[in-house]
Design a protein around this motif. Structure first.
Motif, PDB file in Angstrom:
ATOM      1  N   ASN A 113       0.812  -1.226   0.000  1.00 43.26           N
ATOM      2  CA  ASN A 113       0.000   0.000   0.000  1.00 43.26           C
ATOM      3  C   ASN A 113       0.837   1.263   0.000  1.00 43.26           C
ATOM      4  O   ASN A 113       0.297   2.362  -0.046  1.00 43.26           O
ATOM      5  CB  ASN A 113      -0.909   0.007   1.219  1.00 43.26           C
ATOM      6  CG  ASN A 113      -1.668  -1.290   1.346  1.00 43.26           C
ATOM      7  OD1 ASN A 113      -2.516  -1.581   0.507  1.00 43.26           O
ATOM      8  ND2 ASN A 113      -1.338  -2.073   2.337  1.00 43.26           N
ATOM      9  N   SER A 114       2.140   1.114   0.111  1.00 39.40           N
ATOM     10  CA  SER A 114       3.005   2.285   0.193  1.00 39.40           C
ATOM     11  C   SER A 114       4.442   1.855  -0.077  1.00 39.40           C
ATOM     12  O   SER A 114       4.748   0.653  -0.119  1.00 39.40           O
ATOM     13  CB  SER A 114       2.932   2.902   1.592  1.00 39.40           C
ATOM     14  OG  SER A 114       3.509   2.009   2.532  1.00 39.40           O
ATOM     15  N   GLY A 115       5.312   2.851  -0.187  1.00 39.70           N
ATOM     16  CA  GLY A 115       6.730   2.573  -0.345  1.00 39.70           C
ATOM     17  C   GLY A 115       7.321   1.963   0.911  1.00 39.70           C
ATOM     18  O   GLY A 115       8.118   1.024   0.847  1.00 39.70           O
ATOM     19  N   THR A 116       6.932   2.515   2.033  1.00 41.84           N
ATOM     20  CA  THR A 116       7.418   2.007   3.319  1.00 41.84           C
ATOM     21  C   THR A 116       7.182   0.510   3.438  1.00 41.84           C
ATOM     22  O   THR A 116       8.072  -0.243   3.824  1.00 41.84           O
ATOM     23  CB  THR A 116       6.692   2.745   4.464  1.00 41.84           C
ATOM     24  OG1 THR A 116       7.006   4.133   4.367  1.00 41.84           O
ATOM     25  CG2 THR A 116       7.104   2.233   5.818  1.00 41.84           C
ATOM     26  N   GLU A 117       5.986   0.085   3.096  1.00 36.61           N
ATOM     27  CA  GLU A 117       5.667  -1.346   3.201  1.00 36.61           C
ATOM     28  C   GLU A 117       6.429  -2.178   2.174  1.00 36.61           C
ATOM     29  O   GLU A 117       6.682  -3.367   2.407  1.00 36.61           O
ATOM     30  CB  GLU A 117       4.170  -1.562   3.013  1.00 36.61           C
ATOM     31  CG  GLU A 117       3.358  -1.121   4.197  1.00 36.61           C
ATOM     32  CD  GLU A 117       1.902  -1.010   3.825  1.00 36.61           C
ATOM     33  OE1 GLU A 117       1.167  -1.992   4.005  1.00 36.61           O
ATOM     34  OE2 GLU A 117       1.503   0.051   3.334  1.00 36.61           O
ATOM     35  N   SER A 147      20.344   8.190   3.566  1.00 39.22           N
ATOM     36  CA  SER A 147      19.285   7.551   2.775  1.00 39.22           C
ATOM     37  C   SER A 147      17.914   7.835   3.375  1.00 39.22           C
ATOM     38  O   SER A 147      17.807   8.310   4.509  1.00 39.22           O
ATOM     39  CB  SER A 147      19.504   6.039   2.767  1.00 39.22           C
ATOM     40  OG  SER A 147      19.422   5.530   4.089  1.00 39.22           O
ATOM     41  N   PHE A 148      16.887   7.515   2.622  1.00 38.14           N
ATOM     42  CA  PHE A 148      15.517   7.568   3.140  1.00 38.14           C
ATOM     43  C   PHE A 148      14.736   6.377   2.606  1.00 38.14           C
ATOM     44  O   PHE A 148      14.690   6.160   1.392  1.00 38.14           O
ATOM     45  CB  PHE A 148      14.802   8.859   2.732  1.00 38.14           C
ATOM     46  CG  PHE A 148      13.402   8.934   3.299  1.00 38.14           C
ATOM     47  CD1 PHE A 148      13.189   9.369   4.596  1.00 38.14           C
ATOM     48  CD2 PHE A 148      12.307   8.524   2.548  1.00 38.14           C
ATOM     49  CE1 PHE A 148      11.903   9.400   5.146  1.00 38.14           C
ATOM     50  CE2 PHE A 148      11.020   8.553   3.084  1.00 38.14           C
ATOM     51  CZ  PHE A 148      10.818   9.000   4.382  1.00 38.14           C
ATOM     52  N   HIS A 149      14.120   5.619   3.533  1.00 32.58           N
ATOM     53  CA  HIS A 149      13.350   4.455   3.095  1.00 32.58           C
ATOM     54  C   HIS A 149      11.957   4.391   3.705  1.00 32.58           C
ATOM     55  O   HIS A 149      11.228   3.439   3.437  1.00 32.58           O
ATOM     56  CB  HIS A 149      14.119   3.174   3.404  1.00 32.58           C
ATOM     57  CG  HIS A 149      15.451   3.101   2.713  1.00 32.58           C
ATOM     58  ND1 HIS A 149      15.571   2.935   1.344  1.00 32.58           N
ATOM     59  CD2 HIS A 149      16.718   3.212   3.178  1.00 32.58           C
ATOM     60  CE1 HIS A 149      16.860   2.915   1.019  1.00 32.58           C
ATOM     61  NE2 HIS A 149      17.577   3.092   2.108  1.00 32.58           N
ATOM     62  N   GLY A 150      11.581   5.366   4.536  1.00 31.73           N
ATOM     63  CA  GLY A 150      10.227   5.359   5.082  1.00 31.73           C
ATOM     64  C   GLY A 150      10.222   5.523   6.591  1.00 31.73           C
ATOM     65  O   GLY A 150      11.266   5.592   7.230  1.00 31.73           O
ATOM     66  N   ARG A 151       9.010   5.565   7.168  1.00 37.29           N
ATOM     67  CA  ARG A 151       8.839   5.987   8.558  1.00 37.29           C
ATOM     68  C   ARG A 151       8.387   4.890   9.509  1.00 37.29           C
ATOM     69  O   ARG A 151       8.235   5.147  10.706  1.00 37.29           O
ATOM     70  CB  ARG A 151       7.802   7.112   8.606  1.00 37.29           C
ATOM     71  CG  ARG A 151       8.142   8.311   7.759  1.00 37.29           C
ATOM     72  CD  ARG A 151       9.359   9.033   8.285  1.00 37.29           C
ATOM     73  NE  ARG A 151       9.388  10.388   7.756  1.00 37.29           N
ATOM     74  CZ  ARG A 151       9.881  11.429   8.430  1.00 37.29           C
ATOM     75  NH1 ARG A 151      10.408  11.250   9.615  1.00 37.29           N
ATOM     76  NH2 ARG A 151       9.863  12.625   7.887  1.00 37.29           N
ATOM     77  N   ILE A 235      11.819   3.600  -5.319  1.00 35.68           N
ATOM     78  CA  ILE A 235      10.512   4.188  -5.026  1.00 35.68           C
ATOM     79  C   ILE A 235      10.393   5.590  -5.632  1.00 35.68           C
ATOM     80  O   ILE A 235       9.349   5.942  -6.179  1.00 35.68           O
ATOM     81  CB  ILE A 235      10.269   4.188  -3.497  1.00 35.68           C
ATOM     82  CG1 ILE A 235      10.036   2.741  -3.027  1.00 35.68           C
ATOM     83  CG2 ILE A 235       9.101   5.079  -3.107  1.00 35.68           C
ATOM     84  CD1 ILE A 235      10.055   2.543  -1.518  1.00 35.68           C
ATOM     85  N   GLN A 236      11.460   6.354  -5.530  1.00 39.79           N
ATOM     86  CA  GLN A 236      11.411   7.715  -6.093  1.00 39.79           C
ATOM     87  C   GLN A 236      12.066   7.801  -7.473  1.00 39.79           C
ATOM     88  O   GLN A 236      11.560   8.452  -8.375  1.00 39.79           O
ATOM     89  CB  GLN A 236      12.099   8.698  -5.131  1.00 39.79           C
ATOM     90  CG  GLN A 236      11.900  10.143  -5.500  1.00 39.79           C
ATOM     91  CD  GLN A 236      12.200  11.116  -4.361  1.00 39.79           C
ATOM     92  OE1 GLN A 236      12.483  12.263  -4.599  1.00 39.79           O
ATOM     93  NE2 GLN A 236      12.126  10.675  -3.124  1.00 39.79           N
ATOM     94  N   CYS A 237      13.195   7.129  -7.637  1.00 41.39           N
ATOM     95  CA  CYS A 237      13.972   7.303  -8.873  1.00 41.39           C
ATOM     96  C   CYS A 237      13.509   6.392 -10.001  1.00 41.39           C
ATOM     97  O   CYS A 237      13.936   6.557 -11.141  1.00 41.39           O
ATOM     98  CB  CYS A 237      15.458   7.101  -8.588  1.00 41.39           C
ATOM     99  SG  CYS A 237      15.873   5.442  -8.019  1.00 41.39           S
TER     100      CYS A 237
END
Ligand code: PLP
Length: 406
Positions: A113-117, A147-151, A235-237
């Protein structure tokens, strides 16, 4: 009449802002703009202001706003069947999965349902793979600084930003951080427990840093040598943004696991993780992972149509063409404008490093009718819909220059 109209609209704007601030948990400092409608590459607010959109809802709205074909497909699915649970098959996700797997170059997909998942699933698949192989569980993952991968707690554990992580510790054990684009720093952390190396092919939130080709190839070689899984966060690139369907294709470095989200649904909330045949065969099995919504007919219809349009219109080729022009114009700006010290990025994922407060530039751009966002501390992030033309780049440049000069 016009002033009356304007007054009503202004009151509406204030009411909406107040309703959100009084009811929604304050985890965002929002811009005082109520967006009401989008068409093409333009957004309109509740006061009738028009904005050229170079943010795309954070790299999501790659087909812009009001794409007739996509909207019709979604609307038709709403009237047919929106949700089934994953206890049954459904037709839209069958079509979507076929297209997504083909485009990914990998073997299997799991819709989230999201990038985080998607990141959560990727971490679980990597751990399970290592567990089956070694028969024990204390494996380590190497992630990257900045980096960033979610919350969520898992995604936060691999996010290389202490400010985001520290208040929520303890997080996942066995995560080590290497320096992005420094192969030696990765090699120093590899040991017999390492099961995966995770990175964004192009770091987004951290300030738009593409991987150096030698770095990515070096990490891949290391992974092959030690049976370590390479996880690329696209997810972004990904989804055409950098000029190929997925950014790793530019480097010719194929991941064992890939995450996607953001533009894969072009506005419908959906993510995915993809596994190579080798990982898919020896990792997650029934009972290991699940989701109630993930890959339901509604998002299936959207994802299927998004991939169909991307293929038919050859969006990546369009990105390469407009992206080259975009890069050229931004390089000119970096050379001419004192406030801009560097340009980084690939295709239509670009960042400008500024010497002036980037938040102020964002607000001034809004006054010029341009929506841009930030990344890292001092980077202006430009991630427009992928359907922009050269004329939109020119319009953006004019507005951005005005914002920078005011
Ligand atoms: C946005 C983003 C995520 C998180 O995705 P969400 O859909 O917000 O959960 C993860 N990784 C990268 C690279 C991102 O840009």
């Amino acid at each position: 009449m016009e002033t009356q109209d304007h007054k009503e609209k202004t009151m509406k704007t204030g009411d909406y802002i107040e309703a959100v601030e009084q009811n929604v948990l304050h985890t965002y400092n929002r811009y005082p703009i109520v967006l009401e409608k989008g068409q093409g590459v333009y957004l309109y607010d509740s006061e009738g202001n028009k904005y050229l959109d170079f943010a795309a809802g954070i790299a999501v709205q790659s087909l812009g706003y009001g794409n007739r074909e996509l909207n019709e497909a979604i609307k038709a699915q709403v009237d047919t069947l929106m949700h089934t649970s994953n206890l049954f098959y459904n037709e839209p996700i069958a079509r979507a999965a076929k297209r997504a797997v083909k485009a990914s170059g990998l073997a299997r997909v799991f819709f989230t349902n999201s990038g985080t998942e998607a990141i959560e699933g990727a971490i679980k698949a990597a751990r399970k793979y290592a567990y089956i192989r070694d028969g024990h569980t204390d494996h380590e993952i190497i992630a990257m600084e900045n980096s960033f991968h979610g919350r969520s707690l898992g995604a936060l554990s691999v996010t290389g930003n202490a400010h985001y992580r520290v208040p929520f510790e303890p997080l996942l054990p066995g995560i080590r951080f290497a320096v992005f684009n420094d192969l030696e720093s990765v090699k120093r952390l590899v040991n017999e427990k390492t099961c995966a190396i995770l990175m964004e092919t192009v770091q987004g939130e951290g300030g738009i840093y593409p991987a150096d080709p030698e770095f990515l190839k070096g990490v891949k070689a290391l992974c092959e040598e030690r049976d370590i899984l390479l996880i690329l966060d696209e997810i972004q690139c990904g989804m055409g943004r950098c000029g190929e369907m997925f950014a790793w294709q530019i480097y010719g470095v194929k991941p064992d696991i890939m995450t996607s989200a953001k533009a894969i649904g072009c506005g419908v909330p959906v993510g995915a993780f993809f596994l190579s045949e080798r990982v898919a065969e020896k990792s997650l099995v029934p009972g290991d992972h699940g989701t109630t919504y993930g890959g339901n007919p509604l998002v299936g219809a959207a994802v299927d149509k998004v991939f169909e349009i991307f293929e038919r219109e050859n969006i990546p080729a369009h990105v390469r063409e407009v992206g080259a022009y975009f890069t050229e114009r931004l390089e000119e700006l970096a050379a001419d404008c004192e406030a801009v010290t560097a340009r980084r990025g690939l295709g239509l994922m670009q960042g400008l490093e500024l010497t002036v407060p980037v938040g102020e530039v964002v607000r001034k751009a809004q006054q010029q009718g341009l929506i841009v966002i930030t990344a890292g501390n001092n980077v202006l992030r430009l991630v427009p819909p992928l359907i922009i033309e050269k004329e939109h780049v020119d319009e953006m440049m004019t507005k951005l220059k005005a914002a920078l000069n005011s």
